[in-house]
Design an enzyme around this catalytic site. Structure first.
Site, mmCIF file in Angstrom:
data_model
loop_
_atom_site.group_PDB
_atom_site.id
_atom_site.type_symbol
_atom_site.label_atom_id
_atom_site.label_comp_id
_atom_site.label_asym_id
_atom_site.label_seq_id
_atom_site.Cartn_x
_atom_site.Cartn_y
_atom_site.Cartn_z
ATOM 1 N N PHE A 25 0.834 -1.218 0.000
ATOM 2 C CA PHE A 25 0.000 0.000 0.000
ATOM 3 C C PHE A 25 0.869 1.269 0.000
ATOM 4 C CE2 PHE A 25 -2.343 2.718 3.333
ATOM 5 C CZ PHE A 25 -3.024 3.465 2.384
ATOM 6 N N THR A 146 5.938 2.929 12.697
ATOM 7 C CA THR A 146 4.544 3.238 13.025
ATOM 8 C C THR A 146 4.412 3.896 14.398
ATOM 9 O OG1 THR A 146 2.446 2.156 13.617
ATOM 10 C CG2 THR A 146 4.402 0.834 13.849
ATOM 11 N N ASP A 147 3.332 4.639 14.597
ATOM 12 C CA ASP A 147 3.075 5.231 15.924
ATOM 13 C C ASP A 147 2.689 4.169 16.942
ATOM 14 O OD1 ASP A 147 0.531 4.597 14.956
ATOM 15 O OD2 ASP A 147 -0.361 6.553 15.383
ATOM 16 N N GLU A 148 2.379 2.947 16.469
ATOM 17 C CA GLU A 148 1.903 1.925 17.411
ATOM 18 C C GLU A 148 2.991 1.487 18.386
ATOM 19 O OE1 GLU A 148 -0.717 -1.013 15.667
ATOM 20 O OE2 GLU A 148 -1.248 0.364 14.051
ATOM 21 N N TYR A 171 2.469 -7.178 16.439
ATOM 22 C CA TYR A 171 2.868 -6.275 15.350
ATOM 23 C C TYR A 171 3.687 -5.109 15.892
ATOM 24 C CZ TYR A 171 2.498 -2.353 12.081
ATOM 25 O OH TYR A 171 2.789 -1.265 11.284
ATOM 26 N N LYS A 175 7.683 -4.075 15.351
ATOM 27 C CA LYS A 175 8.130 -2.792 14.771
ATOM 28 C C LYS A 175 9.023 -2.051 15.773
ATOM 29 C CE LYS A 175 7.193 -1.174 11.293
ATOM 30 N NZ LYS A 175 7.762 -1.315 9.921
HETATM 31 P P1 NAD Z 1 1.406 -3.582 3.322
HETATM 32 O O1 NAD Z 1 1.072 -4.799 4.147
HETATM 33 O O2 NAD Z 1 0.374 -3.010 2.417
HETATM 34 O O3 NAD Z 1 2.690 -3.890 2.413
HETATM 35 C C1 NAD Z 1 3.798 -4.598 2.889
HETATM 36 C C2 NAD Z 1 4.622 -5.036 1.687
HETATM 37 O O4 NAD Z 1 5.778 -5.736 2.180
HETATM 38 C C3 NAD Z 1 3.882 -5.980 0.753
HETATM 39 O O5 NAD Z 1 4.085 -5.591 -0.590
HETATM 40 C C4 NAD Z 1 4.529 -7.339 1.017
HETATM 41 O O6 NAD Z 1 4.541 -8.190 -0.120
HETATM 42 C C5 NAD Z 1 5.939 -6.928 1.422
HETATM 43 N N1 NAD Z 1 6.599 -7.924 2.284
HETATM 44 C C6 NAD Z 1 6.088 -8.524 3.394
HETATM 45 N N2 NAD Z 1 6.988 -9.387 3.898
HETATM 46 C C7 NAD Z 1 8.087 -9.323 3.104
HETATM 47 C C8 NAD Z 1 9.367 -9.957 3.117
HETATM 48 N N3 NAD Z 1 9.668 -10.864 4.067
HETATM 49 N N4 NAD Z 1 10.269 -9.639 2.159
HETATM 50 C C9 NAD Z 1 9.951 -8.727 1.197
HETATM 51 N N5 NAD Z 1 8.758 -8.100 1.121
HETATM 52 C C10 NAD Z 1 7.832 -8.394 2.069
HETATM 53 O O7 NAD Z 1 1.921 -2.512 4.378
HETATM 54 P P2 NAD Z 1 1.785 -0.923 4.357
HETATM 55 O O8 NAD Z 1 0.525 -0.555 5.020
HETATM 56 O O9 NAD Z 1 2.101 -0.432 2.995
HETATM 57 O O10 NAD Z 1 2.970 -0.538 5.357
HETATM 58 C C11 NAD Z 1 4.292 -0.328 4.870
HETATM 59 C C12 NAD Z 1 5.176 0.042 6.043
HETATM 60 O O11 NAD Z 1 4.677 1.214 6.682
HETATM 61 C C13 NAD Z 1 5.263 -1.039 7.113
HETATM 62 O O12 NAD Z 1 6.584 -1.103 7.582
HETATM 63 C C14 NAD Z 1 4.311 -0.546 8.202
HETATM 64 O O13 NAD Z 1 4.727 -1.002 9.480
HETATM 65 C C15 NAD Z 1 4.475 0.956 8.071
HETATM 66 N N6 NAD Z 1 3.308 1.763 8.480
HETATM 67 C C16 NAD Z 1 2.062 1.490 7.989
HETATM 68 C C17 NAD Z 1 0.980 2.280 8.372
HETATM 69 C C18 NAD Z 1 -0.413 2.039 7.837
HETATM 70 O O14 NAD Z 1 -1.359 2.687 8.288
HETATM 71 N N7 NAD Z 1 -0.601 1.166 6.846
HETATM 72 C C19 NAD Z 1 1.182 3.348 9.249
HETATM 73 C C20 NAD Z 1 2.484 3.610 9.726
HETATM 74 C C21 NAD Z 1 3.530 2.803 9.326
HETATM 75 P P1 TYD Z 2 -6.789 -1.317 11.362
HETATM 76 O O1 TYD Z 2 -7.174 -0.707 10.061
HETATM 77 O O2 TYD Z 2 -6.589 -2.804 11.437
HETATM 78 O O3 TYD Z 2 -5.492 -0.544 11.855
HETATM 79 P P2 TYD Z 2 -4.709 -0.587 13.292
HETATM 80 O O4 TYD Z 2 -5.209 -1.730 14.084
HETATM 81 O O5 TYD Z 2 -3.293 -0.770 12.867
HETATM 82 O O6 TYD Z 2 -4.974 0.736 13.917
HETATM 83 O O7 TYD Z 2 -7.888 -0.949 12.452
HETATM 84 C C1 TYD Z 2 -8.214 0.392 12.713
HETATM 85 C C2 TYD Z 2 -9.208 0.412 13.871
HETATM 86 O O8 TYD Z 2 -10.425 -0.180 13.436
HETATM 87 C C3 TYD Z 2 -8.756 -0.393 15.073
HETATM 88 O O9 TYD Z 2 -9.169 0.270 16.263
HETATM 89 C C4 TYD Z 2 -9.479 -1.710 14.940
HETATM 90 C C5 TYD Z 2 -10.781 -1.302 14.250
HETATM 91 N N1 TYD Z 2 -11.383 -2.312 13.347
HETATM 92 C C6 TYD Z 2 -12.729 -2.664 13.503
HETATM 93 O O10 TYD Z 2 -13.450 -2.173 14.411
HETATM 94 N N2 TYD Z 2 -13.271 -3.583 12.646
HETATM 95 C C7 TYD Z 2 -12.519 -4.158 11.650
HETATM 96 O O11 TYD Z 2 -13.046 -5.020 10.898
HETATM 97 C C8 TYD Z 2 -11.141 -3.776 11.502
HETATM 98 C C9 TYD Z 2 -10.285 -4.389 10.426
HETATM 99 C C10 TYD Z 2 -10.626 -2.841 12.370
#
Ligand code: NAD
Ligand code: TYD
Length: 365
Positions: A25, A146-148, A171, A175
């Site tokens: 993503f 991540t902020d988590e 998770y 991280k």
């Molecule tokens: P995502 O799950 O959409 O994408 C992860 C990608 O990593 C995928 O393309 C997957 O194929 C690849 N991948 C997984 N394991 C792998 C491995 N062992 N070797 C090579 N590639 C591998 O995740 P995202 O939401 O795009 O998040 C990307 C980064 O940003 C992550 O590090 C996540 O912790 C961080 N992040 C995400 C969010 C969010 O809201 N999505 C917020 C803050 C930080």
């Molecule tokens: P999510 O998108 O999984 O992100 P994160 O857990 O990393 O914050 O979830 C966002 C919020 O939505 C979280 O508080 C969990 C809640 N949630 C639901 O209530 N129902 C759902 O089906 C999902 C996937 C998440």
């Protein structure tokens, strides 16, 4: 070797960049942005293409001569070494990760392996290669986090860069561990690093296991909308393209050894956000107001569910001048429109292949 924080003398310029997780993503948005903004930068996307990675996310750039894709695992030392030798990377932007909290509850080891050991492998190869080429000082390892890692907030306060780490899910623990290993390579070996910790992202191309795309899909199909617990947990939402812009800014002007929180002061209770999505999707589909309200279904709460995340991004704004570019109303409307117009993408990423991958990859881990 103790490292001090320092600003780059002038904005850096990178020629050859390894992006991990670029088919996911956020990674796909980062690649699209860097290709568009930096006309001499060559990017190699290393991605294992797990269920979350999809090359359809990068269809529009796949024929760009400055973009290369390599399928592979970040834990594969010989592959990563070979890529460094072939492409002489001067920067790594590390996004590859297992990223979904619910999966980390059912399959924790997959998270520890990829997120901790994978990061350690990349750092180790980068250290060897940049030492051999005597270019450590002009290189940069950018770790996307991540902020988590900061845990869960009560009703008041925001996460700042000095908030103590307190991860509470497999998770976030994985991280947090990877952040620590990145800092250890900086302090011990003098590796130039930056880390950013962003709040929840939303936008196009997000796998529909996360809250916003899952809810949009279910509203369209009139399927139940599962709200964990009472729906009162709070998340702080940022448009993915603003995150990609922040990553671009930090890559080029971030201080070596620094950490930047990224967020847009945009807190929503889950139940309020789902109600907003119902309103937007129903309006786009020409349905009566309230048409999908009855789909809301309260379900068993997530184990260890963090109550509230909220980011103070003032350090990033003050030091590097980054700010979100659009409002949540604008971002959410365009996101809903994207999912409605891209039903084929949704079908593709949730097809039988995904189910098969999931069973093989996560079984027993
Ligand atoms: P995502 O799950 O959409 O994408 C992860 C990608 O990593 C995928 O393309 C997957 O194929 C690849 N991948 C997984 N394991 C792998 C491995 N062992 N070797 C090579 N590639 C591998 O995740 P995202 O939401 O795009 O998040 C990307 C980064 O940003 C992550 O590090 C996540 O912790 C961080 N992040 C995400 C969010 C969010 O809201 N999505 C917020 C803050 C930080
Ligand atoms: P999510 O998108 O999984 O992100 P994160 O857990 O990393 O914050 O979830 C966002 C919020 O939505 C979280 O508080 C969990 C809640 N949630 C639901 O209530 N129902 C759902 O089906 C999902 C996937 C998440």
């Amino acid at each position: 070797m103790s490292q001090s924080l320092h600003a780059p003398a002038s904005p850096r310029s990178f020629q050859s960049v390894l992006v991990t997780g670029g088919a996911g993503f956020i990674g796909s948005h980062v690649i699209r942005r860097l290709l568009a903004e930096h006309s001499t930068m060559v990017l190699v996307n290393l991605d294992a293409l797990t269920y979350a990675g999809n090359l359809a996310n990068l269809k529009d750039v796949e024929s760009n001569p400055r973009y290369h894709f390599q399928r592979g695992d970040i834990r594969d030392e010989s592959l990563v070494t070979q890529l460094f030798r072939e492409h002489a990377f001067d920067a790594v932007i590390h996004l590859a990760a297992e990223s979904h909290v619910d999966r980390s509850i059912t399959h924790p080891l997959a998270f520890l392996e990829t997120n901790i050991l994978g990061t350690a492998n990349l750092l180790n190869v980068a250290r060897q290669q940049w030492s051999e080429r005597r270019c450590m000082e002009t290189s940069l390892f950018y770790h996307v986090s991540t902020d988590e890692v900061y845990g869960s907030l009560g009703a008041e306060g925001l996460f700042s860069e000095t908030t103590p780490y307190d991860p509470r899910s497999p998770y976030s623990a994985s991280k947090a561990s990877s952040d620590h290993v990145v800092r250890a390579y900086h302090h011990t070996y003098g590796m130039p690093i930056v880390i950013s910790n962003c709040s929840n992202n939303y936008g196009s191309h997000q796998f529909p296991e996360k809250l916003i795309p899952l809810m949009i899909r279910n509203i369209v199909d009139s399927r139940p909308l599962p709200i964990y617990g009472e729906g009162i947990n709070i998340r702080d939402w940022l448009w993915v393209e603003d995150h990609a812009a922040a990553i671009d800014t930090i890559l080029h002007t971030g201080w070596v050894g620094d950490t930047y929180n990224i967020g847009g002061l945009n807190e929503w209770r889950n139940i309020d956000l789902v109600r907003k999505l119902i309103e937007l999707v129903d309006a786009e589909l020409g349905r009566e107001p309230g048409f999908s309200d009855s789909l809301i279904t309260f379900v068993k709460d997530r184990a260890g569910h963090d109550m509230r995340y909220a980011i103070d991004a003032s350090h990033l704004e003050a030091r590097l001048g980054w700010k979100p570019s659009i409002t949540f109303e604008q971002g959410l409307t365009s996101t809903v429109q994207w999912y409605l117009a891209n039903g084929a993408w949704l079908e593709d990423v949730t097809s039988g292949d995904y189910q098969k991958y999931y069973e093989q990859h996560y079984d027993n881990r």
